[in-house]
Design a protein around this motif. Structure first.
Motif, PDB file in Angstrom:
ATOM      1  N   VAL A   1       0.839  -1.193   0.000  1.00  0.00           N
ATOM      2  CA  VAL A   1       0.000   0.000   0.000  1.00  0.00           C
ATOM      3  C   VAL A   1       0.877   1.248   0.000  1.00  0.00           C
ATOM      4  O   VAL A   1       1.654   1.480   0.940  1.00  0.00           O
ATOM      5  CB  VAL A   1      -0.935   0.041   1.223  1.00  0.00           C
ATOM      6  N   LEU A   2       0.767   2.047  -1.050  1.00  0.00           N
ATOM      7  CA  LEU A   2       1.373   3.370  -1.066  1.00  0.00           C
ATOM      8  C   LEU A   2       0.401   4.340  -0.399  1.00  0.00           C
ATOM      9  O   LEU A   2      -0.815   4.221  -0.588  1.00  0.00           O
ATOM     10  CB  LEU A   2       1.660   3.834  -2.491  1.00  0.00           C
ATOM     11  N   VAL A   3       0.916   5.301   0.357  1.00  0.00           N
ATOM     12  CA  VAL A   3       0.061   6.261   1.047  1.00  0.00           C
ATOM     13  C   VAL A   3       0.517   7.673   0.689  1.00  0.00           C
ATOM     14  O   VAL A   3       1.679   8.028   0.925  1.00  0.00           O
ATOM     15  CB  VAL A   3       0.118   6.081   2.580  1.00  0.00           C
ATOM     16  N   GLY A   4      -0.374   8.457   0.083  1.00  0.00           N
ATOM     17  CA  GLY A   4      -0.053   9.846  -0.217  1.00  0.00           C
ATOM     18  C   GLY A   4      -0.130  10.674   1.065  1.00  0.00           C
ATOM     19  O   GLY A   4      -1.201  10.769   1.666  1.00  0.00           O
ATOM     20  N   VAL A   5       1.007  11.252   1.470  1.00  0.00           N
ATOM     21  CA  VAL A   5       1.068  11.958   2.758  1.00  0.00           C
ATOM     22  C   VAL A   5       1.636  13.360   2.556  1.00  0.00           C
ATOM     23  O   VAL A   5       2.801  13.509   2.166  1.00  0.00           O
ATOM     24  CB  VAL A   5       1.921  11.193   3.782  1.00  0.00           C
ATOM     25  N   SER A   6       0.822  14.366   2.829  1.00  0.00           N
ATOM     26  CA  SER A   6       1.254  15.755   2.668  1.00  0.00           C
ATOM     27  C   SER A   6       1.779  16.364   3.958  1.00  0.00           C
ATOM     28  O   SER A   6       2.455  17.392   3.943  1.00  0.00           O
ATOM     29  CB  SER A   6       0.079  16.604   2.176  1.00  0.00           C
ATOM     30  N   GLY A   7       1.431  15.746   5.074  1.00  0.00           N
ATOM     31  CA  GLY A   7       1.764  16.319   6.372  1.00  0.00           C
ATOM     32  C   GLY A   7       0.568  16.961   7.052  1.00  0.00           C
ATOM     33  O   GLY A   7       0.633  17.321   8.227  1.00  0.00           O
ATOM     34  N   GLY A   8      -0.545  17.116   6.323  1.00  0.00           N
ATOM     35  CA  GLY A   8      -1.760  17.684   6.891  1.00  0.00           C
ATOM     36  C   GLY A   8      -2.507  16.672   7.735  1.00  0.00           C
ATOM     37  O   GLY A   8      -2.151  15.486   7.784  1.00  0.00           O
TER      38      GLY A   8
ATOM     39  N   LEU B   1       0.087  -5.619   5.962  1.00  0.00           N
ATOM     40  CA  LEU B   1       0.328  -4.612   4.928  1.00  0.00           C
ATOM     41  C   LEU B   1       1.785  -4.152   4.923  1.00  0.00           C
ATOM     42  O   LEU B   1       2.406  -4.000   5.979  1.00  0.00           O
ATOM     43  CB  LEU B   1      -0.570  -3.385   5.154  1.00  0.00           C
ATOM     44  N   ARG B   2       2.296  -3.914   3.747  1.00  0.00           N
ATOM     45  CA  ARG B   2       3.558  -3.194   3.591  1.00  0.00           C
ATOM     46  C   ARG B   2       3.206  -1.759   3.207  1.00  0.00           C
ATOM     47  O   ARG B   2       2.587  -1.527   2.173  1.00  0.00           O
ATOM     48  CB  ARG B   2       4.425  -3.814   2.504  1.00  0.00           C
ATOM     49  N   LEU B   3       3.590  -0.793   4.043  1.00  0.00           N
ATOM     50  CA  LEU B   3       3.252   0.606   3.821  1.00  0.00           C
ATOM     51  C   LEU B   3       4.455   1.388   3.318  1.00  0.00           C
ATOM     52  O   LEU B   3       5.556   1.260   3.862  1.00  0.00           O
ATOM     53  CB  LEU B   3       2.744   1.244   5.119  1.00  0.00           C
ATOM     54  N   ILE B   4       4.229   2.198   2.281  1.00  0.00           N
ATOM     55  CA  ILE B   4       5.250   3.116   1.775  1.00  0.00           C
ATOM     56  C   ILE B   4       4.624   4.497   1.665  1.00  0.00           C
ATOM     57  O   ILE B   4       3.651   4.691   0.919  1.00  0.00           O
ATOM     58  CB  ILE B   4       5.808   2.693   0.393  1.00  0.00           C
ATOM     59  N   ALA B   5       5.123   5.448   2.419  1.00  0.00           N
ATOM     60  CA  ALA B   5       4.593   6.820   2.389  1.00  0.00           C
ATOM     61  C   ALA B   5       5.242   7.600   1.254  1.00  0.00           C
ATOM     62  O   ALA B   5       6.469   7.558   1.074  1.00  0.00           O
ATOM     63  CB  ALA B   5       4.852   7.506   3.720  1.00  0.00           C
ATOM     64  N   LEU B   6       4.414   8.325   0.491  1.00  0.00           N
ATOM     65  CA  LEU B   6       4.893   9.165  -0.606  1.00  0.00           C
ATOM     66  C   LEU B   6       4.597  10.618  -0.258  1.00  0.00           C
ATOM     67  O   LEU B   6       3.446  10.974  -0.011  1.00  0.00           O
ATOM     68  CB  LEU B   6       4.187   8.808  -1.919  1.00  0.00           C
ATOM     69  N   SER B   7       5.632  11.449  -0.249  1.00  0.00           N
ATOM     70  CA  SER B   7       5.447  12.856   0.088  1.00  0.00           C
ATOM     71  C   SER B   7       5.996  13.734  -1.027  1.00  0.00           C
ATOM     72  O   SER B   7       7.101  13.476  -1.538  1.00  0.00           O
ATOM     73  CB  SER B   7       6.145  13.188   1.412  1.00  0.00           C
TER      74      SER B   7
ATOM     75  N   LEU C   1      -3.036   2.549  -3.788  1.00  0.00           N
ATOM     76  CA  LEU C   1      -2.604   3.884  -3.401  1.00  0.00           C
ATOM     77  C   LEU C   1      -3.706   4.442  -2.519  1.00  0.00           C
ATOM     78  O   LEU C   1      -4.836   4.650  -2.982  1.00  0.00           O
ATOM     79  CB  LEU C   1      -2.399   4.777  -4.631  1.00  0.00           C
ATOM     80  N   ALA C   2      -3.409   4.661  -1.240  1.00  0.00           N
ATOM     81  CA  ALA C   2      -4.414   5.152  -0.294  1.00  0.00           C
ATOM     82  C   ALA C   2      -4.281   6.663  -0.153  1.00  0.00           C
ATOM     83  O   ALA C   2      -3.183   7.182   0.066  1.00  0.00           O
ATOM     84  CB  ALA C   2      -4.234   4.481   1.063  1.00  0.00           C
ATOM     85  N   LEU C   3      -5.410   7.359  -0.269  1.00  0.00           N
ATOM     86  CA  LEU C   3      -5.440   8.816  -0.160  1.00  0.00           C
ATOM     87  C   LEU C   3      -6.425   9.233   0.926  1.00  0.00           C
ATOM     88  O   LEU C   3      -7.389   8.513   1.208  1.00  0.00           O
ATOM     89  CB  LEU C   3      -5.833   9.437  -1.506  1.00  0.00           C
ATOM     90  N   GLY C   4      -6.202  10.413   1.499  1.00  0.00           N
ATOM     91  CA  GLY C   4      -6.922  10.828   2.685  1.00  0.00           C
ATOM     92  C   GLY C   4      -8.175  11.648   2.465  1.00  0.00           C
ATOM     93  O   GLY C   4      -8.603  12.361   3.389  1.00  0.00           O
ATOM     94  N   HIS C   5      -8.797  11.578   1.303  1.00  0.00           N
ATOM     95  CA  HIS C   5     -10.032  12.330   1.086  1.00  0.00           C
ATOM     96  C   HIS C   5     -11.121  11.867   2.053  1.00  0.00           C
ATOM     97  O   HIS C   5     -11.255  10.672   2.327  1.00  0.00           O
ATOM     98  CB  HIS C   5     -10.514  12.151  -0.358  1.00  0.00           C
ATOM     99  N   HIS C   6     -11.908  12.827   2.531  1.00  0.00           N
ATOM    100  CA  HIS C   6     -12.924  12.533   3.536  1.00  0.00           C
ATOM    101  C   HIS C   6     -14.292  13.045   3.082  1.00  0.00           C
ATOM    102  O   HIS C   6     -14.455  13.526   1.943  1.00  0.00           O
ATOM    103  CB  HIS C   6     -12.533  13.150   4.878  1.00  0.00           C
TER     104      HIS C   6
END
Length: 464
Positions: free
Chosen positions: A21-28, A47-53, A123-128
């Motif tokens: 799982v790639l995770v889009g991470v902006s810091g917000g 899960l194998r997590l990889i953060a993308l900033s 690719l996991a994104l934080g939209h709510h």
């Protein structure tokens, strides 16, 4: 929040065991809460997590510090980390696009590369839920495409895997409470407080009004989004059947040819969806200035009685009605004129993908739309195959006098864009023997003196 998001993940099958799982991470707050939540369930799910900033280069030192913060938190939470710099300012000038669109395009290009590099499943994104309501309201105001009103998809195909949004079922307020509970101190982007960007305007001015009228508006719009999405899946499947039956889509995505009579046999709801599916096929990205007015223009062409009408769409797409077809094409039509010599026996390939095969036989096949036969000793060779020329006329079997090729095309309702490349067979004296597929010359099939017949076979690979 944990139980609600976990149930949401299971309901929509957002992950599977042992996934990358790639995770889009902006810091917000949204992306940091998502990363923290996935860390909490990674052992259970394997899960194998990889953060993308991403540093978009728009806020100088501040955006660099955002990326550094994400990196530090990944070290603390034992998460693999990748960062990149994207020159949005140069890209938007080069591509003549707005800041937000340019940033999104570059960001997703990067996400695609990383999906390939890690052979990631998700690719996991934080939209709510707030993002969802804002998106649906923006699209409602901007356009009239029913599918667009579905908003942000919970799960969609992306490269070899999927984009997933586990937080679409929870509000921004719940996410911020989660951050407080777990002592997460996210970075704040001051540009989010400016209403110059469209989304920020809706977030600052429109969404609070909606919440006043209906405190449950976030959940209402999310349920509406899911209902529209589910309906759209079925209706688009039916529209695909319509397209298969009545539309020819060129493989290079530069052209589509619609059979009007077949298309109009289907319900208007499917016609409208098929129209949008055609545009989605032709346009790499749907232009922002494409709207319901263009849809009205399409249906005007569909029901107009004039044999030849054309309309311009954004980015150089033209819709050209010619008799019983509507042609979707980018740019002006450039006919390919040609003159070729046909040896007997022999064959030639035509620019439109077709082929003409000539032979001498004592037992010719029965004539048809694609087969021409005449006595060998009544024609002068060599034979010529060419496109039409001004003033072309031919003597037609069973008719007195001659008729202009132009008039034959009109009588047969041949689309204008096809006339200039239509193959014509002539003998060496310039007599038109065959307007392929339409009319044959004056030669009658009789017993030849030497028993030999010329047979021409047109093999149509061009869906003429």
């Amino acid at each position: 929040m944990e139980e609600k998001v976990t149930a949401y993940i299971r309901k929509h099958q957002l992950f599977h065991q042992q996934a990358v799982v790639l995770v889009g991470v902006s810091g917000g707050p949204d992306s940091m809460a998502l990363l923290h939540f996935l860390c909490a369930i990674r052992e259970q799910w394997g899960l194998r997590l990889i953060a993308l900033s991403v540093d978009h280069g728009l806020r100088g030192e501040q955006s660099k510090q955002d990326v550094l913060y994400v990196k530090q938190m990944c070290e603390q939470w034992d998460v693999e980390f990748c960062e990149t710099f994207l020159d949005v300012s140069s890209y938007k000038i080069k591509e003549r696009k707005g800041t937000q669109l340019a940033a999104r395009e570059l960001r997703y290009q990067y996400f695609k590369r990383m999906m390939q590099e890690y052979r990631a499943d998700y690719l996991a994104l934080g939209h709510h839920a707030d993002d969802q309501t804002e998106t649906m309201m923006m699209r409602f105001v901007r356009g009239a495409n029913p599918d667009a009103l579905a908003g942000i998809p919970i799960k969609r195909s992306f490269e070899q895997g999927y984009i997933v949004r586990p937080f679409l079922g929870v509000s921004k307020q719940i996410i911020e409470t989660y951050c407080d509970k777990h002592e997460i101190s996210p970075r704040k982007d001051p540009s989010n407080d400016q209403d110059t960007y469209t989304r920020n305007f809706y977030r600052i001015h429109i969404l609070p009004l909606l919440k006043q009228q209906n405190p449950n508006v976030l959940m209402s719009t999310q349920r509406l989004s899911e209902a529209i999405s589910e309906d759209a899946i079925y209706l688009n499947e039916q529209a695909q059947k319509l397209i298969i039956a009545s539309v020819e889509l060129k493989k290079n995505r530069s052209e589509a040819i619609l059979d009007i009579k077949r298309f109009k046999q289907y319900p208007i709801a499917l016609q409208r969806r098929a129209y949008h599916l055609i545009l989605n096929y032709l346009y790499p990205t749907i232009p922002t200035d494409l709207n319901y007015i263009h849809e009205d223009h399409f249906f005007y062409l569909l029901h107009n009685n004039k044999p030849n009408v054309s309309i311009d769409f954004p980015l150089g797409l033209k819709l050209i009605k010619s008799y019983d077809i509507i042609l979707f094409r980018f740019g002006e039509f450039q006919p390919v004129e040609y003159v070729m010599q046909l040896t007997i026996p022999g064959s030639i390939s035509l620019p439109d993908g077709g082929m003409i095969v000539s032979s001498i036989t004592k037992f010719p096949k029965e004539e048809s739309e694609n087969i021409y036969v005449c006595e060998m000793d009544t024609i002068r060779t060599p034979l010529i195959v060419r496109t039409r020329e001004p003033g072309d006329k031919m003597k037609i079997r069973g008719m007195n006098g001659s008729k202009k090729i132009k008039d034959i095309f009109i009588d047969e309702k041949i689309p204008v864009q096809k006339r200039a490349t239509w193959p014509i067979v002539l003998d060496s004296k310039g007599n038109i023997l065959w307007l392929i597929g339409l009319k044959k010359g004056f030669h009658e099939v009789q017993s030849a003196s030497d028993g030999n017949f010329l047979q021409l076979h047109y093999k149509n690979n061009s869906n003429r």
